[in-house]
Design a protein around this motif. Structure first.
Motif, PDB file in Angstrom:
ATOM      1  N   ASN A 158     -25.300   3.475  28.202  1.00  0.00           N
ATOM      2  CA  ASN A 158     -24.091   3.179  29.169  1.00  0.00           C
ATOM      3  C   ASN A 158     -23.243   2.058  27.716  1.00  0.00           C
ATOM      4  O   ASN A 158     -21.687   2.216  28.251  1.00  0.00           O
ATOM      5  CB  ASN A 158     -24.395   2.061  30.034  1.00  0.00           C
ATOM      6  CG  ASN A 158     -23.506   2.788  31.624  1.00  0.00           C
ATOM      7  OD1 ASN A 158     -22.770   3.951  31.431  1.00  0.00           O
ATOM      8  ND2 ASN A 158     -23.169   1.616  32.516  1.00  0.00           N
TER       9      ASN A 158
ATOM     10  N   PHE B  14     -28.332   8.426  37.891  1.00  0.00           N
ATOM     11  CA  PHE B  14     -27.676   7.284  37.725  1.00  0.00           C
ATOM     12  C   PHE B  14     -26.253   7.067  37.269  1.00  0.00           C
ATOM     13  O   PHE B  14     -25.981   6.246  38.107  1.00  0.00           O
ATOM     14  CB  PHE B  14     -27.951   6.163  36.076  1.00  0.00           C
ATOM     15  CG  PHE B  14     -27.778   5.320  35.806  1.00  0.00           C
ATOM     16  CD1 PHE B  14     -27.878   4.343  36.713  1.00  0.00           C
ATOM     17  CD2 PHE B  14     -26.397   5.867  34.673  1.00  0.00           C
ATOM     18  CE1 PHE B  14     -26.934   2.986  35.979  1.00  0.00           C
ATOM     19  CE2 PHE B  14     -25.663   4.950  34.294  1.00  0.00           C
ATOM     20  CZ  PHE B  14     -25.875   3.414  34.706  1.00  0.00           C
TER      21      PHE B  14
ATOM     22  N   ILE C 240     -27.827   8.909  30.618  1.00  0.00           N
ATOM     23  CA  ILE C 240     -26.704   8.477  31.490  1.00  0.00           C
ATOM     24  C   ILE C 240     -25.654   9.592  31.031  1.00  0.00           C
ATOM     25  O   ILE C 240     -25.961  10.254  29.460  1.00  0.00           O
ATOM     26  CB  ILE C 240     -26.484   7.488  31.493  1.00  0.00           C
ATOM     27  CG1 ILE C 240     -27.520   6.414  31.586  1.00  0.00           C
ATOM     28  CG2 ILE C 240     -25.034   6.713  31.207  1.00  0.00           C
ATOM     29  CD1 ILE C 240     -27.291   4.848  30.739  1.00  0.00           C
TER      30      ILE C 240
ATOM     31  N   ARG D  65     -20.946  -9.893  30.388  1.00  0.00           N
ATOM     32  CA  ARG D  65     -22.552  -8.792  29.576  1.00  0.00           C
ATOM     33  C   ARG D  65     -22.248  -8.846  28.280  1.00  0.00           C
ATOM     34  O   ARG D  65     -23.019  -9.245  27.796  1.00  0.00           O
ATOM     35  CB  ARG D  65     -22.871  -7.406  31.247  1.00  0.00           C
ATOM     36  CG  ARG D  65     -22.846  -7.319  31.987  1.00  0.00           C
ATOM     37  CD  ARG D  65     -24.349  -8.045  31.943  1.00  0.00           C
ATOM     38  NE  ARG D  65     -25.405  -6.678  31.142  1.00  0.00           N
ATOM     39  CZ  ARG D  65     -26.133  -5.421  31.683  1.00  0.00           C
ATOM     40  NH1 ARG D  65     -24.981  -4.813  32.802  1.00  0.00           N
ATOM     41  NH2 ARG D  65     -25.673  -4.882  30.345  1.00  0.00           N
TER      42      ARG D  65
ATOM     43  N   ALA E 264     -33.921   4.974  30.636  1.00  0.00           N
ATOM     44  CA  ALA E 264     -33.139   3.819  30.716  1.00  0.00           C
ATOM     45  C   ALA E 264     -31.889   4.553  30.466  1.00  0.00           C
ATOM     46  O   ALA E 264     -31.020   3.847  30.388  1.00  0.00           O
ATOM     47  CB  ALA E 264     -33.305   2.202  30.754  1.00  0.00           C
TER      48      ALA E 264
ATOM     49  N   LYS F 130     -31.160  -7.018  28.944  1.00  0.00           N
ATOM     50  CA  LYS F 130     -30.540  -7.282  30.013  1.00  0.00           C
ATOM     51  C   LYS F 130     -30.596  -8.804  29.909  1.00  0.00           C
ATOM     52  O   LYS F 130     -29.132  -9.074  30.740  1.00  0.00           O
ATOM     53  CB  LYS F 130     -30.607  -6.327  31.166  1.00  0.00           C
ATOM     54  CG  LYS F 130     -30.498  -4.789  31.173  1.00  0.00           C
ATOM     55  CD  LYS F 130     -29.312  -3.857  30.453  1.00  0.00           C
ATOM     56  CE  LYS F 130     -29.873  -2.863  30.367  1.00  0.00           C
ATOM     57  NZ  LYS F 130     -28.160  -1.753  30.613  1.00  0.00           N
TER      58      LYS F 130
ATOM     59  N   ASN G 131     -23.171  -4.588  36.146  1.00  0.00           N
ATOM     60  CA  ASN G 131     -23.658  -4.022  35.013  1.00  0.00           C
ATOM     61  C   ASN G 131     -22.840  -4.229  33.622  1.00  0.00           C
ATOM     62  O   ASN G 131     -21.583  -5.277  34.370  1.00  0.00           O
ATOM     63  CB  ASN G 131     -22.913  -2.535  35.898  1.00  0.00           C
ATOM     64  CG  ASN G 131     -23.671  -1.709  36.465  1.00  0.00           C
ATOM     65  OD1 ASN G 131     -24.197  -1.646  37.727  1.00  0.00           O
ATOM     66  ND2 ASN G 131     -24.461  -1.411  35.335  1.00  0.00           N
ATOM     67  N   SER G 132     -22.409  -3.638  32.784  1.00  0.00           N
ATOM     68  CA  SER G 132     -22.116  -3.839  31.314  1.00  0.00           C
ATOM     69  C   SER G 132     -20.325  -3.536  31.924  1.00  0.00           C
ATOM     70  O   SER G 132     -19.716  -4.037  30.692  1.00  0.00           O
ATOM     71  CB  SER G 132     -22.685  -3.112  30.457  1.00  0.00           C
ATOM     72  OG  SER G 132     -22.630  -1.534  30.855  1.00  0.00           O
TER      73      SER G 132
ATOM     74  N   ALA H  22     -25.764  -0.603  39.728  1.00  0.00           N
ATOM     75  CA  ALA H  22     -26.325   0.518  39.476  1.00  0.00           C
ATOM     76  C   ALA H  22     -27.248   0.122  38.234  1.00  0.00           C
ATOM     77  O   ALA H  22     -26.934  -0.251  37.500  1.00  0.00           O
ATOM     78  CB  ALA H  22     -25.171   1.992  39.203  1.00  0.00           C
ATOM     79  N   THR H  23     -28.820   1.391  39.030  1.00  0.00           N
ATOM     80  CA  THR H  23     -29.351   1.075  37.127  1.00  0.00           C
ATOM     81  C   THR H  23     -30.104   1.928  37.117  1.00  0.00           C
ATOM     82  O   THR H  23     -30.442   3.260  37.393  1.00  0.00           O
ATOM     83  CB  THR H  23     -30.452  -0.094  37.559  1.00  0.00           C
ATOM     84  OG1 THR H  23     -31.343  -0.265  36.254  1.00  0.00           O
ATOM     85  CG2 THR H  23     -31.787  -0.269  38.693  1.00  0.00           C
ATOM     86  N   SER H  24     -31.054   2.332  35.749  1.00  0.00           N
ATOM     87  CA  SER H  24     -31.092   3.115  35.533  1.00  0.00           C
ATOM     88  C   SER H  24     -33.013   2.345  35.180  1.00  0.00           C
ATOM     89  O   SER H  24     -33.818   2.635  34.138  1.00  0.00           O
ATOM     90  CB  SER H  24     -30.794   4.394  33.818  1.00  0.00           C
ATOM     91  OG  SER H  24     -30.545   3.326  32.893  1.00  0.00           O
ATOM     92  N   GLY H  25     -32.903   1.379  35.481  1.00  0.00           N
ATOM     93  CA  GLY H  25     -34.074   0.722  35.587  1.00  0.00           C
ATOM     94  C   GLY H  25     -34.301  -0.608  35.405  1.00  0.00           C
ATOM     95  O   GLY H  25     -35.180  -1.186  35.684  1.00  0.00           O
ATOM     96  N   ASP H  26     -33.378  -1.429  33.970  1.00  0.00           N
ATOM     97  CA  ASP H  26     -33.881  -2.441  33.200  1.00  0.00           C
ATOM     98  C   ASP H  26     -32.593  -3.757  34.192  1.00  0.00           C
ATOM     99  O   ASP H  26     -32.415  -4.515  33.915  1.00  0.00           O
ATOM    100  CB  ASP H  26     -33.759  -2.327  32.149  1.00  0.00           C
ATOM    101  CG  ASP H  26     -34.976  -2.893  31.508  1.00  0.00           C
ATOM    102  OD1 ASP H  26     -36.137  -2.187  32.095  1.00  0.00           O
ATOM    103  OD2 ASP H  26     -35.066  -1.797  30.430  1.00  0.00           O
ATOM    104  N   THR H  27     -31.310  -3.007  33.554  1.00  0.00           N
ATOM    105  CA  THR H  27     -30.587  -4.342  34.631  1.00  0.00           C
ATOM    106  C   THR H  27     -30.787  -4.223  36.223  1.00  0.00           C
ATOM    107  O   THR H  27     -30.152  -5.741  36.418  1.00  0.00           O
ATOM    108  CB  THR H  27     -28.749  -2.977  35.155  1.00  0.00           C
ATOM    109  OG1 THR H  27     -28.715  -2.646  34.133  1.00  0.00           O
ATOM    110  CG2 THR H  27     -27.744  -3.898  35.313  1.00  0.00           C
ATOM    111  N   GLY H  28     -30.691  -3.313  36.681  1.00  0.00           N
ATOM    112  CA  GLY H  28     -31.465  -4.063  38.750  1.00  0.00           C
ATOM    113  C   GLY H  28     -32.186  -5.397  38.228  1.00  0.00           C
ATOM    114  O   GLY H  28     -31.724  -6.129  38.695  1.00  0.00           O
TER     115      GLY H  28
END
Ligand SMILES: Cc1ncc(COP(=O)(O)O)c(C=O)c1O
Ligand SMILES: N[C@@H](CCOP(=O)(O)O)C(=O)O
Length: 509
Positions: free
Chosen positions: A273, A207, A332, A239, A329, A116, A233-234, A152-158
């Motif tokens: 995603n 997520f 989703i 992005r 991550a 990211k 986010n994407s 929103a993140t599932s770990g990495d975007t954040g």
């Protein structure tokens, strides 16, 4: 050349500039912005771009999408130079040989050790650039333009968004993550940042719940007018755009290594995603000679099921609930960027090239997905997807066993992260079916550093003599995080109102 953007769900083309699209994030009708025409590469690009640096390639590609009246050459070059000066590798995204037919595209050399960073370092600088320019034109007695980023993140975007935006003037950042569903290091990366403009919200839910709340916030006209919500986010087109560079860069790197220009090149992308692989699709549509784009999913396999059946539907198990896997991550259910791909596929097939009709059809599909959890695509759409995409699904056991196999057989004892392992497992499945004369080479995207996922990596490697996570995997910078104080703000329910209240409380206006 594409300079006009439209919403994937609107029947009307909107003459929006790149700046509008980047700063708005999501279209008012809930659709995603996309370029109505995809620019084509110059006919001599294979020769002219072959020896370009990552930064030069980024400039060449971005220039095709962004008018120089919007961002002059000098400014664009400066934005690119600053964005990639923070990377630990001079090449930014180096290519690593794993086997004769398999190469890893290491995308984790940025500040937060995840792919990211490639886009979010640039997006952070872009937000700042547009805000400085807007505010410079304002009389002193007018309020300044600001942006409230909600992601929103599932770990990495954040963490990548936080590191791209920390301390930036006129920018506030709020990151929602699912409580207990991200790795300890990912949580430390986000919650130990001390800058006053950074806020994290740990939301009791998945997520998908977080992503849904973010999209609802974008649809809340009153909230948006007051706080000027922006996207990291994407869903944010910038992005996808910035992620295109590494497809070109790795293509040229591999060609140089191979010295055989007849090889077919396939990209394998661990997907959730669908933002990462979608960048590859744009590269292909622009004219990069890609043989296949291969979607690698974990047990949350909506994309793999679509490719095989043409049905885009939530899992039949447990009413479509997301599964907690070893590659969190990618946990989703609804891949938001798949909507962009569907728009092009629909336009090229059932809508017979008509942009308006494509928007109408897609809008009805998205409504149906929301209400029934399932859409059956026309066969022509599914077939069009299969001309360039293929897919595989990888389970937890295979994820662990591939980490172990690569570590045990690679001369440098290479350690994969679990998401990358999903891609590598998929690559090996394809390689095992290829004949030598097919002359196919695979570039598998390595989307995160293994240190971020200690539990799974140790599960795979702990029993191997001589292996040590601390010694072989953990960078000092990540190790140091555990000594810092965490700021955790719990939201005890996946509720739009509770999230909005938390944002208002922090912003105090
Ligand atoms: C480490 C890692 N790998 C793969 C993915 C999947 O990428 P995408 O969501 O763009 O499909 C993500 C999350 O986006 C990720 O953080
Ligand atoms: N895997 C992502 C989920 C968000 O995806 P995005 O690419 O749309 O930002 C994460 O790590 O947060």
């Amino acid at each position: 050349m594409s300079k006009v953007y439209r919403s994937s769900r609107s029947a009307e083309a909107q003459a929006l500039s790149f700046e509008d699209v980047v700063m708005t994030g999501l279209a008012k009708d809930g659709g995603l912005f996309l370029p109505s025409e995809i620019p084509q590469l110059p006919s001599t690009f294979l020769k002219d771009w072959a020896n370009a640096s990552f930064q030069e390639l980024a400039f060449n590609i971005l220039r095709l999408y962004i008018d120089s009246k919007e961002i002059p050459d000098e400014d664009l070059k400066d934005l690119i130079a600053r964005s990639y000066s923070t990377f630990r590798s001079e090449e930014v995204t180096p290519l690593k040989k794993i086997d004769d037919d398999l190469y890893l595209l290491e995308l984790f050399h940025g500040p937060t050790y995840a792919f990211k960073d490639v886009a979010l370092q640039f997006v952070g600088n872009l937000f700042e650039y547009f805000l400085i320019r807007r505010n410079a034109k304002k009389p002193a007695d007018e309020p300044r333009d600001v942006i409230t980023v909600v992601g929103a993140t599932s770990g990495d975007t954040g963490s990548a968004a936080i590191y791209g935006l920390r301390g930036k003037k006129d920018v506030s950042v709020f990151i929602l993550y699912p409580t207990g569903r991200i790795s300890p290091i990912q949580e430390e990366q986000m919650t130990t940042v001390e800058d006053a403009n950074v806020h994290t919200l740990s939301v009791k839910g998945t997520f998908d719940d977080c992503q849904d709340i973010v999209k609802q916030i974008f649809g809340d006209v009153e909230f948006n007018e007051k706080y000027h919500v922006g996207a990291v986010n994407s869903i944010n087109w910038a992005r996808i755009l910035a992620q295109q560079t590494y497809y070109f860069y790795s293509y040229f790197q591999l060609q140089k290594t191979l010295k055989d220009t007849t090889s077919k090149i396939r990209f394998v992308v661990p997907s959730g995603n669908f933002g990462d692989i979608l960048a590859g699709y744009y590269a292909y549509r622009m004219g990069l000679p890609v043989d296949k784009l291969i979607i690698a999913t974990n047990e949350n396999d909506i994309l793999d099921r679509f490719m095989k059946s043409g049905r885009y539907e939530k899992s039949t198990e447990a009413e479509g609930a997301v599964k907690a896997t070893y590659s969190p991550a990618m946990d989703i259910v609804i891949s938001s960027n798949f909507e962009r791909l569907l728009w092009y596929l629909i336009r090229d097939t059932v809508a017979k090239g008509n942009d308006e009709e494509a928007g109408k059809v897609l809008n009805s599909w998205m409504q149906q997905l929301k209400t029934t959890g399932s859409v059956v695509a026309d066969e022509a759409v599914a077939q069009a997807a299969r001309t360039i995409f293929a897919s595989e699904r990888v389970d937890n056991e295979e994820t662990v066993s591939t980490i172990k196999q690569v570590y045990s057989t690679h001369p440098e004892k290479y350690v994969l992260d679990p998401h990358t392992s999903v891609g590598v497992t998929t690559s090996y499945r394809f390689i095992s079916k290829d004949a030598k004369e097919d002359n196919i080479k695979y570039i598998s995207l390595s989307t995160a550093h293994p240190a971020k996922f200690s539990e799974v990596v140790n599960k795979a490697l702990d029993t191997i003599d001589g292996y040590s996570f601390e010694k072989d995997v953990l960078p000092a910078e990540l190790k140091a995080l555990s000594t810092k104080e965490k700021r955790i703000n719990l939201i005890d329910e996946a509720s739009l109102e509770k999230v909005k209240d938390a944002i208002k409380k922090e912003l105090k206006y």
